[in-house]
Design an enzyme around this catalytic site. Structure first.
Site, PDB file in Angstrom:
ATOM      1  N   GLU A  22       1.405  -8.130   5.998  1.00 14.38           N
ATOM      2  CA  GLU A  22       2.003  -6.889   6.512  1.00 14.38           C
ATOM      3  C   GLU A  22       3.057  -7.182   7.583  1.00 14.38           C
ATOM      4  O   GLU A  22       4.055  -6.478   7.681  1.00 14.38           O
ATOM      5  CB  GLU A  22       0.931  -5.967   7.087  1.00 14.38           C
ATOM      6  CG  GLU A  22      -0.002  -5.400   6.045  1.00 14.38           C
ATOM      7  CD  GLU A  22      -1.050  -4.513   6.663  1.00 14.38           C
ATOM      8  OE1 GLU A  22      -0.914  -3.279   6.525  1.00 14.38           O
ATOM      9  OE2 GLU A  22      -1.991  -5.047   7.295  1.00 14.38           O
ATOM     10  N   LYS A  99       1.743   5.058   7.992  1.00 17.79           N
ATOM     11  CA  LYS A  99       2.155   3.883   7.216  1.00 17.79           C
ATOM     12  C   LYS A  99       2.289   4.355   5.779  1.00 17.79           C
ATOM     13  O   LYS A  99       1.323   4.804   5.164  1.00 17.79           O
ATOM     14  CB  LYS A  99       1.110   2.774   7.326  1.00 17.79           C
ATOM     15  CG  LYS A  99       1.514   1.488   6.607  1.00 17.79           C
ATOM     16  CD  LYS A  99       0.440   0.417   6.698  1.00 17.79           C
ATOM     17  CE  LYS A  99       0.382  -0.143   8.092  1.00 17.79           C
ATOM     18  NZ  LYS A  99      -0.437  -1.377   8.167  1.00 17.79           N
TER      19      LYS A  99
END
Length: 119
Positions: A22, A99
Site C-alpha cells: 500500500e 480509501k
C-alpha cells in the site's frame, strides 16, 4: 453564531496502509472536512481575515496526506490537530478519509474513517 465550512470529496493520491504494498502502490483517497466557527464578522466585512481561509485548510490536508502512515486514523488526527493550531477560533472539526481501493475482497466504493472533536 456558528457557521460551517465544508470541503467535500477532495481527491488525493497517497500512500497509506498497514501492508507494505500500500505504501508502494498507493491509491486515491477522498477527504471530507467540516469546521465550525463564528464567522459572523466576515458576513459584514467581506474580508478574508475575518473568516477561516479554506485554501489554507486545503494546504494542511495536502501536506499531511504526503506523509505515509499505516493508519487513516493517524492521518486524520494530524489534519485535525494542524487545523486547530492554525485556526484556534474553530469550535468543531470533523474529518472523513475514504480509501477508494482498499486491499480487501469484495466490490465497494471504499472504506472510511471519521473523527470529530468539539473544542
Amino acid at each position: 453564531m456558528t457557521s460551517k465550512i465544508i470541503i467535500e470529496d477532495l481527491k488525493i493520491y497517497a500512500y497509506h496502509g498497514a501492508l507494505p504494498e500500500e505504501t508502494l502502490i498507493g491509491t486515491y483517497y477522498l477527504l471530507n472536512v467540516e469546521v465550525h466557527a463564528d464567522l459572523w464578522k466576515a458576513v459584514g466585512t467581506d474580508d478574508l481575515n475575518d473568516t477561516i481561509n479554506y485554501a489554507e485548510i486545503n494546504d494542511i490536508i495536502h501536506n499531511e496526506m504526503k506523509v505515509p502512515s499505516k493508519l487513516m486514523e493517524h492521518v486524520a488526527g494530524r489534519i485535525l490537530k494542524n487545523i486547530k493550531m492554525k485556526f484556534p477560533q474553530v469550535s468543531f472539526i470533523k474529518i472523513r478519509i475514504t480509501k477508494t481501493n482498499p486491499p480487501m475482497t469484495g466490490e465497494m466504493h471504499g472504506v472510511s474513517v471519521e473523527i470529530e472533536n468539539q473544542f
